[in-house]
Design a protein around this motif. Structure first.
Motif, PDB file in Angstrom:
ATOM      1  N   GLN A  23       0.795  -1.155   0.229  1.00 20.26           N
ATOM      2  CA  GLN A  23       0.033   0.097   0.102  1.00 20.26           C
ATOM      3  C   GLN A  23       0.896   1.118   0.056  1.00 20.26           C
ATOM      4  OE1 GLN A  23      -3.195   0.002   2.920  1.00 20.26           O
ATOM      5  NE2 GLN A  23      -4.756  -0.162   1.281  1.00 20.26           N
ATOM      6  N   TYR A  25       0.367   3.681  -2.061  1.00 14.76           N
ATOM      7  CA  TYR A  25      -0.790   4.675  -2.237  1.00 14.76           C
ATOM      8  C   TYR A  25      -2.010   3.836  -1.718  1.00 14.76           C
ATOM      9  CZ  TYR A  25       2.266   7.563  -5.016  1.00 14.76           C
ATOM     10  OH  TYR A  25       3.181   8.158  -5.771  1.00 14.76           O
ATOM     11  N   SER A  27      -6.163   3.365  -1.525  1.00  6.96           N
ATOM     12  CA  SER A  27      -7.020   3.803  -2.533  1.00  6.96           C
ATOM     13  C   SER A  27      -7.761   5.008  -2.846  1.00  6.96           C
ATOM     14  CB  SER A  27      -8.335   2.610  -2.361  1.00  6.96           C
ATOM     15  OG  SER A  27      -9.059   3.139  -1.401  1.00  6.96           O
ATOM     16  N   ALA A  30      -4.740   6.357  -5.025  1.00  6.91           N
ATOM     17  CA  ALA A  30      -4.588   5.536  -6.223  1.00  6.91           C
ATOM     18  C   ALA A  30      -5.755   5.465  -7.168  1.00  6.91           C
ATOM     19  CB  ALA A  30      -4.312   4.189  -5.868  1.00  6.91           C
ATOM     20  N   ASN A  31      -6.782   5.618  -6.744  1.00  2.72           N
ATOM     21  CA  ASN A  31      -7.889   5.539  -7.481  1.00  2.72           C
ATOM     22  C   ASN A  31      -7.873   6.684  -8.631  1.00  2.72           C
ATOM     23  OD1 ASN A  31      -8.711   3.264  -6.355  1.00  2.72           O
ATOM     24  ND2 ASN A  31     -10.593   4.090  -5.189  1.00  2.72           N
ATOM     25  N   TYR A  33      -5.298   8.672  -9.431  1.00  7.03           N
ATOM     26  CA  TYR A  33      -4.195   8.448 -10.283  1.00  7.03           C
ATOM     27  C   TYR A  33      -4.504   7.580 -11.367  1.00  7.03           C
ATOM     28  CZ  TYR A  33      -0.491  10.989  -7.599  1.00  7.03           C
ATOM     29  OH  TYR A  33       0.419  11.898  -7.006  1.00  7.03           O
ATOM     30  N   PHE A  34      -5.280   6.492 -11.035  1.00  8.38           N
ATOM     31  CA  PHE A  34      -5.584   5.519 -12.260  1.00  8.38           C
ATOM     32  C   PHE A  34      -6.303   6.157 -13.077  1.00  8.38           C
ATOM     33  CE2 PHE A  34      -8.589   2.537 -14.203  1.00  8.38           C
ATOM     34  CZ  PHE A  34      -7.669   1.771 -14.776  1.00  8.38           C
ATOM     35  N   ILE A  90       4.347  11.641  -8.622  1.00  7.47           N
ATOM     36  CA  ILE A  90       4.564  10.125  -8.224  1.00  7.47           C
ATOM     37  C   ILE A  90       6.099   9.698  -8.109  1.00  7.47           C
ATOM     38  CG2 ILE A  90       4.223   7.639  -8.920  1.00  7.47           C
ATOM     39  CD1 ILE A  90       1.637   8.792 -10.307  1.00  7.47           C
ATOM     40  N   VAL A 136       5.456   1.094 -10.067  1.00  4.52           N
ATOM     41  CA  VAL A 136       4.252   1.436  -9.434  1.00  4.52           C
ATOM     42  C   VAL A 136       2.988   0.874 -10.212  1.00  4.52           C
ATOM     43  CG1 VAL A 136       2.521   3.303  -8.629  1.00  4.52           C
ATOM     44  CG2 VAL A 136       5.275   3.392  -8.471  1.00  4.52           C
ATOM     45  N   PHE A 138      -1.225   0.700 -10.659  1.00  8.12           N
ATOM     46  CA  PHE A 138      -2.530   0.951 -10.258  1.00  8.12           C
ATOM     47  C   PHE A 138      -3.548   0.248 -11.297  1.00  8.12           C
ATOM     48  CE2 PHE A 138      -0.112   5.093 -10.262  1.00  8.12           C
ATOM     49  CZ  PHE A 138      -0.631   5.297  -8.895  1.00  8.12           C
ATOM     50  N   HIS A 162      -3.209  -2.757  -6.703  1.00  3.90           N
ATOM     51  CA  HIS A 162      -3.375  -1.386  -6.718  1.00  3.90           C
ATOM     52  C   HIS A 162      -2.790  -0.749  -5.610  1.00  3.90           C
ATOM     53  CE1 HIS A 162      -6.010   2.024  -8.142  1.00  3.90           C
ATOM     54  NE2 HIS A 162      -6.586   1.971  -6.988  1.00  3.90           N
ATOM     55  N   GLY A 163      -2.228   0.333  -6.311  1.00  6.28           N
ATOM     56  CA  GLY A 163      -1.275   1.446  -5.338  1.00  6.28           C
ATOM     57  C   GLY A 163       0.135   0.907  -4.861  1.00  6.28           C
TER      58      GLY A 163
END
Length: 199
Positions: A23, A25, A27, A30-31, A33-34, A90, A136, A138, A162-163
Protein backbone atom coordinates in the motif's frame (compact mmCIF):
# COMPACT_ATOMS: atom_id res chain seq x y z
CA UNK A 1 6.25 -19.62 -4.43
CA UNK A 2 4.15 -16.61 -3.36
CA UNK A 3 5.88 -13.67 -1.75
CA UNK A 4 5.17 -10.46 0.12
CA UNK A 5 1.84 -10.96 1.86
CA UNK A 6 2.16 -8.03 4.29
CA UNK A 7 2.95 -4.34 4.07
CA UNK A 8 6.65 -3.76 3.37
CA UNK A 9 9.05 -6.56 2.60
CA UNK A 10 12.67 -6.79 1.56
CA UNK A 11 13.71 -9.93 -0.27
CA UNK A 12 17.38 -10.67 -0.85
CA UNK A 13 17.97 -13.26 -3.54
CA UNK A 14 21.07 -14.43 -5.42
CA UNK A 15 22.18 -11.43 -7.50
CA UNK A 16 19.10 -9.38 -6.61
CA UNK A 17 17.23 -7.41 -3.98
CA UNK A 18 13.54 -6.56 -4.11
CA UNK A 19 11.50 -4.22 -1.94
CA UNK A 20 7.69 -4.43 -2.08
CA UNK A 21 5.27 -1.98 -0.46
CA UNK A 22 1.74 -3.25 -0.99
CA UNK A 23 0.00 0.00 0.00
CA UNK A 24 2.44 2.61 -1.19
CA UNK A 25 -0.71 4.56 -2.11
CA UNK A 26 -4.05 3.88 -0.44
CA UNK A 27 -7.16 3.68 -2.61
CA UNK A 28 -8.13 7.31 -1.99
CA UNK A 29 -4.91 8.37 -3.75
CA UNK A 30 -4.51 5.44 -6.15
CA UNK A 31 -8.02 5.61 -7.63
CA UNK A 32 -7.71 9.20 -8.96
CA UNK A 33 -4.19 8.48 -10.24
CA UNK A 34 -5.49 5.53 -12.23
CA UNK A 35 -8.23 7.60 -13.85
CA UNK A 36 -6.08 10.61 -14.72
CA UNK A 37 -3.26 8.49 -16.12
CA UNK A 38 -5.66 6.45 -18.23
CA UNK A 39 -7.23 9.62 -19.67
CA UNK A 40 -4.22 11.91 -20.12
CA UNK A 41 -1.20 9.74 -20.99
CA UNK A 42 -0.33 9.68 -24.70
CA UNK A 43 -0.70 5.94 -25.13
CA UNK A 44 0.59 4.19 -28.26
CA UNK A 45 0.65 0.65 -29.60
CA UNK A 46 3.83 -0.38 -31.38
CA UNK A 47 4.55 -3.45 -33.47
CA UNK A 48 7.14 -6.09 -32.65
CA UNK A 49 8.74 -8.66 -34.92
CA UNK A 50 9.32 -12.19 -33.58
CA UNK A 51 10.89 -14.88 -35.77
CA UNK A 52 10.12 -12.85 -38.87
CA UNK A 53 6.45 -12.21 -38.03
CA UNK A 54 5.15 -8.79 -37.03
CA UNK A 55 2.54 -8.37 -34.31
CA UNK A 56 0.90 -5.54 -32.43
CA UNK A 57 2.44 -5.28 -28.98
CA UNK A 58 -0.04 -6.81 -26.49
CA UNK A 59 -0.37 -3.64 -24.40
CA UNK A 60 -0.19 0.14 -24.80
CA UNK A 61 2.93 2.08 -23.81
CA UNK A 62 4.26 5.60 -23.33
CA UNK A 63 7.57 7.17 -22.29
CA UNK A 64 7.89 10.35 -20.23
CA UNK A 65 11.13 11.96 -19.06
CA UNK A 66 12.78 15.11 -17.74
CA UNK A 67 15.31 14.91 -20.57
CA UNK A 68 15.04 14.20 -24.30
CA UNK A 69 16.72 10.78 -24.22
CA UNK A 70 14.78 8.03 -26.04
CA UNK A 71 14.51 4.46 -24.80
CA UNK A 72 14.84 1.42 -27.03
CA UNK A 73 13.90 -2.23 -26.46
CA UNK A 74 12.91 -5.11 -28.78
CA UNK A 75 13.69 -2.94 -31.82
CA UNK A 76 11.20 -0.32 -30.60
CA UNK A 77 12.42 3.19 -29.88
CA UNK A 78 10.23 5.46 -27.76
CA UNK A 79 10.72 9.21 -27.69
CA UNK A 80 9.80 10.84 -24.41
CA UNK A 81 7.06 13.32 -23.62
CA UNK A 82 7.52 15.89 -20.85
CA UNK A 83 6.46 14.77 -17.38
CA UNK A 84 2.92 15.68 -16.42
CA UNK A 85 2.19 17.14 -12.98
CA UNK A 86 0.89 13.76 -11.78
CA UNK A 87 3.96 11.90 -13.02
CA UNK A 88 6.25 14.43 -11.36
CA UNK A 89 4.50 13.88 -8.03
CA UNK A 90 4.59 10.09 -8.29
CA UNK A 91 8.26 10.31 -9.29
CA UNK A 92 9.01 12.43 -6.22
CA UNK A 93 7.21 9.97 -3.94
CA UNK A 94 9.14 7.03 -5.42
CA UNK A 95 12.44 8.89 -5.18
CA UNK A 96 11.79 9.77 -1.53
CA UNK A 97 11.15 6.10 -0.74
CA UNK A 98 13.98 4.64 -2.82
CA UNK A 99 16.56 7.39 -2.17
CA UNK A 100 17.34 7.27 -5.88
CA UNK A 101 16.86 9.79 -8.69
CA UNK A 102 15.08 8.78 -11.89
CA UNK A 103 15.00 10.53 -15.25
CA UNK A 104 12.29 8.58 -17.07
CA UNK A 105 9.19 6.48 -16.69
CA UNK A 106 7.95 3.81 -19.09
CA UNK A 107 4.21 3.29 -18.70
CA UNK A 108 2.25 0.18 -19.71
CA UNK A 109 -1.52 -0.09 -20.00
CA UNK A 110 -2.80 -3.66 -19.79
CA UNK A 111 -6.37 -3.44 -21.08
CA UNK A 112 -7.49 -6.99 -20.21
CA UNK A 113 -6.11 -10.43 -19.39
CA UNK A 114 -4.83 -10.99 -22.93
CA UNK A 115 -2.44 -8.06 -22.63
CA UNK A 116 0.95 -9.17 -21.39
CA UNK A 117 4.69 -8.59 -21.28
CA UNK A 118 6.88 -11.62 -22.07
CA UNK A 119 10.06 -12.76 -20.36
CA UNK A 120 12.65 -9.97 -20.43
CA UNK A 121 15.14 -7.99 -18.37
CA UNK A 122 15.54 -4.22 -18.19
CA UNK A 123 19.23 -4.44 -19.07
CA UNK A 124 19.58 -2.03 -21.98
CA UNK A 125 22.97 -0.33 -22.01
CA UNK A 126 21.55 3.17 -21.51
CA UNK A 127 20.28 2.07 -18.07
CA UNK A 128 23.81 1.50 -16.78
CA UNK A 129 25.48 -1.41 -15.02
CA UNK A 130 23.12 -2.28 -12.15
CA UNK A 131 19.99 -0.21 -12.75
CA UNK A 132 17.37 0.36 -10.09
CA UNK A 133 13.86 -0.06 -11.48
CA UNK A 134 10.87 1.17 -9.45
CA UNK A 135 7.48 -0.17 -10.51
CA UNK A 136 4.19 1.43 -9.42
CA UNK A 137 0.90 -0.36 -10.19
CA UNK A 138 -2.63 1.04 -10.46
CA UNK A 139 -5.80 -0.86 -11.31
CA UNK A 140 -6.32 -4.61 -11.57
CA UNK A 141 -3.94 -6.96 -9.75
CA UNK A 142 -1.62 -8.83 -12.10
CA UNK A 143 0.80 -11.65 -11.29
CA UNK A 144 4.50 -10.86 -11.67
CA UNK A 145 6.78 -13.81 -12.42
CA UNK A 146 10.55 -13.73 -12.15
CA UNK A 147 13.25 -16.36 -12.58
CA UNK A 148 17.04 -16.57 -12.40
CA UNK A 149 18.80 -17.06 -15.72
CA UNK A 150 21.11 -19.81 -14.40
CA UNK A 151 19.73 -21.10 -11.07
CA UNK A 152 16.72 -23.15 -12.15
CA UNK A 153 15.23 -23.45 -8.66
CA UNK A 154 15.10 -19.67 -8.23
CA UNK A 155 11.61 -18.95 -9.61
CA UNK A 156 9.01 -16.79 -7.88
CA UNK A 157 5.67 -15.08 -8.40
CA UNK A 158 3.84 -12.31 -6.63
CA UNK A 159 0.71 -10.23 -7.06
CA UNK A 160 1.23 -6.56 -7.88
CA UNK A 161 -1.74 -4.78 -6.34
CA UNK A 162 -3.45 -1.42 -6.84
CA UNK A 163 -1.27 1.33 -5.35
CA UNK A 164 1.76 -0.90 -4.78
CA UNK A 165 5.46 -0.17 -5.30
CA UNK A 166 8.05 -2.78 -6.28
CA UNK A 167 11.74 -1.80 -6.34
CA UNK A 168 14.21 -4.05 -8.14
CA UNK A 169 17.90 -3.41 -7.54
CA UNK A 170 21.37 -4.92 -7.36
CA UNK A 171 22.35 -7.19 -10.23
CA UNK A 172 18.78 -8.30 -10.85
CA UNK A 173 18.44 -7.05 -14.43
CA UNK A 174 21.54 -9.01 -15.47
CA UNK A 175 20.73 -12.31 -13.75
CA UNK A 176 16.92 -12.44 -13.66
CA UNK A 177 14.06 -12.34 -16.18
CA UNK A 178 10.53 -11.18 -15.39
CA UNK A 179 7.14 -11.15 -17.07
CA UNK A 180 3.44 -10.32 -16.79
CA UNK A 181 1.77 -13.33 -18.39
CA UNK A 182 -1.63 -13.58 -20.04
CA UNK A 183 -4.54 -14.74 -17.92
CA UNK A 184 -7.94 -16.24 -18.71
CA UNK A 185 -9.44 -14.44 -15.73
CA UNK A 186 -11.91 -11.67 -16.44
CA UNK A 187 -9.90 -8.77 -15.07
CA UNK A 188 -9.92 -5.03 -15.56
CA UNK A 189 -7.34 -2.56 -16.73
CA UNK A 190 -3.94 -2.10 -15.09
CA UNK A 191 -1.49 0.77 -15.46
CA UNK A 192 2.13 0.14 -14.55
CA UNK A 193 4.81 2.84 -14.25
CA UNK A 194 8.44 1.71 -14.32
CA UNK A 195 10.80 4.47 -13.27
CA UNK A 196 14.37 4.23 -14.52
CA UNK A 197 17.48 6.34 -15.07
CA UNK A 198 18.44 6.72 -18.73
CA UNK A 199 22.00 7.91 -19.05
Amino acid sequence: MDLFSSEKKVLKLPNAELVYIEQFYDSEVANPYFEVLKDTIKWQQDTITVFGKTYEQPRLTALYANNNKPYAYSNIQLKPHDFTAELRQIKKDVEDESQHSFTSVLLNLYRHGNDSNGWHADNEKELGKNPMIASVSFGATRRFHFKHRHLKNERYKMDLRHGSLLIMKGEMQHYWLHQISKTQKDIGERINLTFRTIR
